[in-house]
Design an enzyme around this catalytic site. Structure first.
Site, mmCIF file in Angstrom:
data_model
loop_
_atom_site.group_PDB
_atom_site.id
_atom_site.type_symbol
_atom_site.label_atom_id
_atom_site.label_comp_id
_atom_site.label_asym_id
_atom_site.label_seq_id
_atom_site.Cartn_x
_atom_site.Cartn_y
_atom_site.Cartn_z
ATOM 1 N N LYS A 1 0.845 -1.205 0.000
ATOM 2 C CA LYS A 1 0.000 0.000 0.000
ATOM 3 C C LYS A 1 0.879 1.252 0.000
ATOM 4 C CE LYS A 1 -3.832 -2.442 2.065
ATOM 5 N NZ LYS A 1 -4.555 -2.869 3.265
ATOM 6 N N GLN B 1 -4.864 -1.343 9.345
ATOM 7 C CA GLN B 1 -4.709 -2.681 8.769
ATOM 8 C C GLN B 1 -5.267 -3.724 9.749
ATOM 9 O OE1 GLN B 1 -3.383 -3.368 5.634
ATOM 10 N NE2 GLN B 1 -3.951 -5.492 6.001
ATOM 11 N N ASP C 1 -11.232 2.999 4.098
ATOM 12 C CA ASP C 1 -11.677 1.617 3.895
ATOM 13 C C ASP C 1 -13.199 1.483 3.945
ATOM 14 O OD1 ASP C 1 -9.717 -0.254 3.301
ATOM 15 O OD2 ASP C 1 -9.033 -0.424 5.378
#
Ligand SMILES: NC(=O)c1ccc[n+]([C@@H]2O[C@H](COP(=O)([O-])OP(=O)(O)OC[C@H]3O[C@@H](n4cnc5c(N)ncnc54)[C@H](OP(=O)(O)O)[C@@H]3O)[C@@H](O)[C@H]2O)c1
Length: 280
Positions: A49, A93, A116
């Site tokens: 990422k 994460q 997200d």
């Protein structure tokens, strides 16, 4: 003839487009990624990422915490990032160290920076079909991939296998938004092959290696494999037994090279979208 849904190719086009748009911006969009576990796969995902964000011209900020970290320290950082005008996207994460509270930490993210789309406000907006919200990256990438191949979802019988908050549930919500008829299966589902055999589209997100065999699939079905599993030989495989299932499917994603690259491309797309909205 079976058509391979080439996620690498689609993702490349999305990323090139983001690069072009970013090059014309006065300030660079900023993506902050928080890692709080020792899982080797998570470390690789965070590294990818960071690399991809830099490649498209974003500022990338990675914060790593060790096992002695408490919820408060991470929430304190998130509060600072919420106020930081250089950061438009905040990603935690998952999974986190088991002693940490995923819900408390996710809920501390400003929903406008929740890249997200996991904050309850954004989950609610997605399910209610309300105005703009960031869409969880893996399901968003899958819908985009299907659209890139001109696959219409309206009226299709879709079976999503897996009901996680990250993949299965938002995937089902997006398919419903596209007017598919959606069934969600999970580990307690009985007679899974009977259900999947009626599907026009199967999206499997279980992490069970080669769960989906030839007898799960009707001829002509569209099959999307979300699973990422490292087998004994260290090779990445998916939920779908590609060699068997590809003989029957009309369209199928490979693993790797299918859903994975689309997830990353969607993350970058969400970051740019949040950046542009922050200017409004
Ligand atoms: N390609 C990508 O970009 C990407 C992105 C995210 C995740 N992934 C991969 O996708 C997989 C799923 O991720 P996740 O985060 O959604 O996993 P998860 O939270 O572990 O959820 C797995 C889901 O699969 C269901 N399941 C387990 N065994 C099953 C079985 N035998 N039959 C039917 N359903 C079963 C579980 O049911 P219960 O709810 O009943 O336990 C659960 O809902 C993993 O391999 C992950 O690495 C890939």
């Amino acid at each position: 003839m079976t058509i391979i849904l080439d996620g690498k190719k689609s993702a490349h086009l999305i990323i090139e487009n983001i690069k072009k748009k970013t090059a014309n911006l006065k300030e660079k969009p900023g993506l902050a990624v928080i890692l709080a576990n020792n899982n080797p796969a998570s470390r690789i995902y965070v590294g990818t990422k960071e690399k991809k964000a830099k490649e498209v011209g974003f500022n990338s900020y990675v914060y790593k915490f060790d096992e002695n970290t408490g919820n408060e320290q991470i929430i304190e950082l998130i509060k600072k990032l919420n106020e930081d005008s250089k950061v438009q996207g905040i990603l935690v994460q998952l999974p986190l160290f088991s002693h940490l509270s995923e819900s408390k930490i996710i809920e501390s993210i400003d929903p406008k920076k929740d890249v997200d789309g996991f904050h309850p406000i954004n989950v609610g907006k997605l399910n209610l079909g309300l105005d703009f919200c960031p869409i969880p990256c893996t399901p968003k990438g899958i819908i985009r991939l299907l659209k890139d191949y001109q696959i219409s979802l309206e009226g299709k019988n879709a079976v999503v296998i897996g009901r996680s908050n990250i993949v299965g549930k938002p995937m089902a919500a997006l398919l419903l938004k596209e007017s598919a008829t959606v069934t969600i299966a999970h580990s307690k589902t009985k007679d899974l092959p009977i259900i999947t055999k009626k599907a026009d589209i199967i999206i499997s997100a279980t992490g069970i290696p080669h769960l989906i065999k030839e007898n799960f699939v009707q001829t002509g079905a569209i099959v999307v494999d979300v699973g990422i599993i490292k087998n004994k030989e260290g090779k990445i495989i998916g939920d779908v037994d590609f060699s068997e299932v590809s003989k029957k499917a009309s369209y199928i994603t490979p693993t790797p090279g299918g859903v994975g690259p689309m997830t990353i491309a969607s993350l970058l797309d969400n970051t740019l979208e949040l950046y542009l909205r922050s200017l409004e």
